[in-house]
Motif scaffolding. Structure first.
Motif, mmCIF file in Angstrom:
data_model
loop_
_atom_site.group_PDB
_atom_site.id
_atom_site.type_symbol
_atom_site.label_atom_id
_atom_site.label_comp_id
_atom_site.label_asym_id
_atom_site.label_seq_id
_atom_site.Cartn_x
_atom_site.Cartn_y
_atom_site.Cartn_z
ATOM 1 N N PHE A 1 0.829 -1.299 -0.006
ATOM 2 C CA PHE A 1 0.056 0.095 0.131
ATOM 3 C C PHE A 1 0.760 1.358 0.182
ATOM 4 O O PHE A 1 2.132 1.198 0.531
ATOM 5 C CB PHE A 1 -0.806 0.160 1.282
ATOM 6 N N PRO A 2 0.496 2.431 -0.566
ATOM 7 C CA PRO A 2 1.089 3.644 -0.636
ATOM 8 C C PRO A 2 1.055 4.147 1.122
ATOM 9 O O PRO A 2 0.240 3.501 1.788
ATOM 10 C CB PRO A 2 0.390 4.505 -1.538
ATOM 11 N N ASP A 3 1.904 5.064 1.386
ATOM 12 C CA ASP A 3 1.866 5.663 2.617
ATOM 13 C C ASP A 3 0.801 6.810 2.795
ATOM 14 O O ASP A 3 -0.263 6.647 1.827
ATOM 15 C CB ASP A 3 3.284 6.368 2.775
ATOM 16 N N ALA A 4 0.587 7.389 3.851
ATOM 17 C CA ALA A 4 -0.368 8.027 4.348
ATOM 18 C C ALA A 4 -0.690 9.319 3.204
ATOM 19 O O ALA A 4 -1.765 9.786 3.091
ATOM 20 C CB ALA A 4 -0.406 8.623 5.605
ATOM 21 N N ARG A 5 0.236 9.548 2.600
ATOM 22 C CA ARG A 5 0.186 10.861 1.461
ATOM 23 C C ARG A 5 0.090 10.345 0.228
ATOM 24 O O ARG A 5 -0.011 11.063 -0.856
ATOM 25 C CB ARG A 5 1.557 11.400 1.711
ATOM 26 N N GLY A 6 0.129 9.029 0.157
ATOM 27 C CA GLY A 6 -0.269 8.271 -1.119
ATOM 28 C C GLY A 6 0.885 7.882 -1.972
ATOM 29 O O GLY A 6 1.108 7.531 -3.234
ATOM 30 N N ASN A 7 2.322 7.973 -1.539
ATOM 31 C CA ASN A 7 3.441 7.690 -2.065
ATOM 32 C C ASN A 7 3.888 6.085 -2.031
ATOM 33 O O ASN A 7 3.838 5.673 -0.770
ATOM 34 C CB ASN A 7 4.767 8.518 -1.666
ATOM 35 N N CYS A 8 4.524 5.484 -3.018
ATOM 36 C CA CYS A 8 4.999 4.197 -2.824
ATOM 37 C C CYS A 8 6.301 4.347 -2.325
ATOM 38 O O CYS A 8 7.185 5.237 -2.465
ATOM 39 C CB CYS A 8 5.048 3.631 -4.290
ATOM 40 N N ALA A 9 6.675 3.192 -1.658
ATOM 41 C CA ALA A 9 8.046 3.013 -1.167
ATOM 42 C C ALA A 9 9.220 2.874 -2.212
ATOM 43 O O ALA A 9 8.946 2.775 -3.206
ATOM 44 C CB ALA A 9 8.267 1.849 -0.041
ATOM 45 N N GLU A 10 10.289 3.080 -1.745
ATOM 46 C CA GLU A 10 11.538 3.103 -2.801
ATOM 47 C C GLU A 10 11.592 2.027 -3.375
ATOM 48 O O GLU A 10 11.608 0.915 -2.786
ATOM 49 C CB GLU A 10 12.719 3.302 -1.991
ATOM 50 N N GLY A 11 11.794 1.901 -4.610
ATOM 51 C CA GLY A 11 11.900 0.460 -5.210
ATOM 52 C C GLY A 11 10.413 -0.001 -5.854
ATOM 53 O O GLY A 11 10.240 -1.075 -6.463
ATOM 54 N N PHE A 12 9.446 0.639 -5.359
ATOM 55 C CA PHE A 12 7.977 0.130 -5.941
ATOM 56 C C PHE A 12 7.511 1.195 -6.601
ATOM 57 O O PHE A 12 7.873 2.521 -6.590
ATOM 58 C CB PHE A 12 7.192 0.038 -4.455
ATOM 59 N N LYS A 13 6.646 0.847 -7.651
ATOM 60 C CA LYS A 13 6.067 1.767 -8.706
ATOM 61 C C LYS A 13 4.385 1.620 -8.531
ATOM 62 O O LYS A 13 3.688 0.637 -8.025
ATOM 63 C CB LYS A 13 6.509 1.092 -10.113
ATOM 64 N N ALA A 14 4.053 2.991 -8.463
ATOM 65 C CA ALA A 14 2.424 3.018 -8.626
ATOM 66 C C ALA A 14 1.919 2.308 -9.823
ATOM 67 O O ALA A 14 2.233 2.643 -10.972
ATOM 68 C CB ALA A 14 2.035 4.457 -8.456
ATOM 69 N N VAL A 15 0.878 1.639 -9.635
ATOM 70 C CA VAL A 15 -0.042 1.154 -10.683
ATOM 71 C C VAL A 15 -1.472 1.208 -10.445
ATOM 72 O O VAL A 15 -1.817 1.794 -9.300
ATOM 73 C CB VAL A 15 0.167 -0.589 -10.680
ATOM 74 N N PRO A 16 -2.388 0.808 -11.313
ATOM 75 C CA PRO A 16 -3.857 1.367 -11.184
ATOM 76 C C PRO A 16 -4.382 0.572 -9.870
ATOM 77 O O PRO A 16 -3.900 -0.462 -9.663
ATOM 78 C CB PRO A 16 -4.683 0.652 -12.511
ATOM 79 N N ARG A 17 -4.956 1.191 -9.081
ATOM 80 C CA ARG A 17 -5.489 0.939 -7.682
ATOM 81 C C ARG A 17 -6.939 0.329 -8.091
ATOM 82 O O ARG A 17 -7.799 0.857 -8.180
ATOM 83 C CB ARG A 17 -5.722 2.106 -6.841
ATOM 84 N N LEU A 18 -6.830 -1.271 -8.014
ATOM 85 C CA LEU A 18 -7.898 -1.789 -8.085
ATOM 86 C C LEU A 18 -8.994 -1.525 -6.921
ATOM 87 O O LEU A 18 -8.497 -1.821 -5.936
ATOM 88 C CB LEU A 18 -7.850 -3.121 -8.251
#
Length: 458
Positions: A385-402
């Motif tokens: 899951f992204p953090d409280a601000r909506g950011n993905c952790a280092e090394g992870f990429k944002a994909v469409p949120r189902l």
């Protein structure tokens, strides 16, 4: 780890008059047990009483498992569960047989030997990459006693409309009009991807059901021990492979072949057709299956930037089917009522909705991907899951949120419950959802383009 990692597993044997609470190499198997000769002092030979094989939990006693050993350790933990279940089946099948030492010599003794060999393999697997754990031998032996309160033996005769002693109770329901608002919106930043892509896949009105789980237990019939609803891909079961899924037709109007499945919700005031079946009433999941009035499947963007395409055959589980005993770390249940969804979301209670309002189950899946794997040994580490601000952790990429929204017309509380494992009390917090992305690459590109450009498509 290979992205399309698949493990062969032996088919689970049917359990006769047995129910199991199995978690990480421990377990409680309760049976309808007519007293063996060794139990005549505890119960007359004609008395039926609930007995249980109780085994120590192994998983909770393990140190941190090295990544290289996780796959082998998981397989052996599942083998421990099957060994306990098989011993419970033998206990049920041999009731009334043997002398005073029959259970120890024919069931508990052999079970301890099998468990010791399996636990040794777990220790060796960990020892190849880290310090080999010690002191696990004491976890091999199991014992027999009365089943713990709350364990409902199979075939105990709980009538329609009852979940037996396994919940839920009236205390598991709450009047949603009396709950303080608890929903907060996530703020979007400049550059957020604000579009949405919808797959319209029906409500499982054709009744595609089984108690398999191709993600957690591929190759194992009845691997879920509770019944799933399916929409999207028309043929998903324990034998499914990437190849078979990609060859199937779909209920989705846009050609999305993805597999979307979740535990069924039941009207416990009525008897279901699977009242005596594995996955159903034989494992504590009683009642008539409710068909959702609507199922909405939507892919959304990231509040902090653009999204990239999901890889085909990405597998995601959201929520924890054993959250009642495991705790809330992986729980992701959300229950509400129509007209209240933007105000109140419940996690560990079922809602009592006012007149004219319907029950809503909603799910928001992990939307950060590690960029390489479509699955992982624990079926969680490759997504987050992204953090409280909506950011993905280092090394992870944002994909469409189902996101998924299921709406039901339910009977009056407390006469409905979600399917689950024995011992989880059918608690609302155990709700979960499973997904295998089988969209074509072309359709996924369309979804990403739609989301990143701020459009609404599908």
């Amino acid at each position: 780890m290979r992205a399309d990692h698949r493990r062969g597993r032996s088919r689970r044997n049917a359990l006769v008059a047995v129910t199991a609470l199995l978690a990480g190499g421990g377990g409680l198997v309760a049976v309808n047990y007519a007293a063996n000769a060794s139990d005549v002092t505890a119960a007359a030979p004609t008395t039926r009483s609930a007995r249980a094989i109780s085994c120590p939990d192994v998983k909770s006693k393990l140190p941190a498992v090295p990544r290289q050993a996780q796959d082998e350790v998981e397989r052996n933990l599942e083998l421990l569960d099957r060994q306990t279940a098989e011993a419970g089946r033998r206990l049920a099948e041999t009731r009334g047989q043997g002398g005073p030492d029959f259970i120890q010599n024919a069931i508990l003794g052999p079970l301890a030997d099998k468990r010791k060999a399996t636990i040794d393999r777990i220790s060796i697997a960990i020892g190849r990459s880290a310090a080999e754990p010690t002191g696990l031998d004491g976890l091999a032996a199991c014992d027999l006693g009365l089943a713990a309160p709350g364990t409902q033996p199979s075939g105990a005769g709980a009538g329609a409309g009852q979940q037996g002693n396994d919940g839920p109770t009236a205390a598991d329901f709450v009047d949603i009009t009396k709950v303080a608002p608890n929903v907060r919106a996530v703020r979007r930043t400049a550059g957020a991807s604000t579009g949405a892509f919808t797959s319209r896949c029906g409500t499982n009105e054709r009744g595609q059901h089984n108690s398999d789980n191709d993600i957690v237990a591929p190759g194992v019939s009845n691997g879920a021990h509770h019944v799933h609803d399916y929409v999207g891909n028309k043929k998903v079961d324990f034998n499914s492979t990437n190849e078979s899924l990609s060859a199937q037709r779909t209920t989705c109007t846009n050609g999305d072949q993805s597999a979307y499945y979740w535990p069924v919700l039941r009207d416990t005031s009525r008897r279901g057709p699977d009242a005596n079946a594995l996955g159903g009433g034989a494992e504590g999941n009683r009642g008539a299956i409710l068909v959702p009035s609507t199922v909405t499947i939507t892919y959304q963007g990231s509040p902090t930037g653009k999204v990239v395409a999901m890889p085909r055959f990405l597998r995601i589980i959201t929520g924890d089917a054993k959250a009642f005993t495991n705790g809330t770390k992986n729980a992701n249940a959300h229950w509400s009522c129509t007209g209240f969804e933007n105000k109140v979301q419940l996690t560990d209670k079922y809602p009592i909705c006012p007149r004219g309002s319907k029950v809503v189950r909603s799910f928001a899946f992990q939307s950060c991907w590690d960029g390489s794997n479509t699955d992982s040994a624990d079926h969680r580490s490759h997504v987050a899951f992204p953090d409280a601000r909506g950011n993905c952790a280092e090394g992870f990429k944002a994909v469409p949120r189902l996101t998924m929204r299921l709406v039901y017309k339910t009977p009056a509380a407390p006469n409905f419950a979600v399917d689950g494992f024995q011992g989880q009390q059918h608690n609302a917090i155990t709700d979960h959802n499973d997904f295998i992305n089988v969209m074509s690459d072309r359709l996924m590109r369309q979804a990403v383009s739609c989301i990143n450009s701020g459009r609404r498509c599908g």
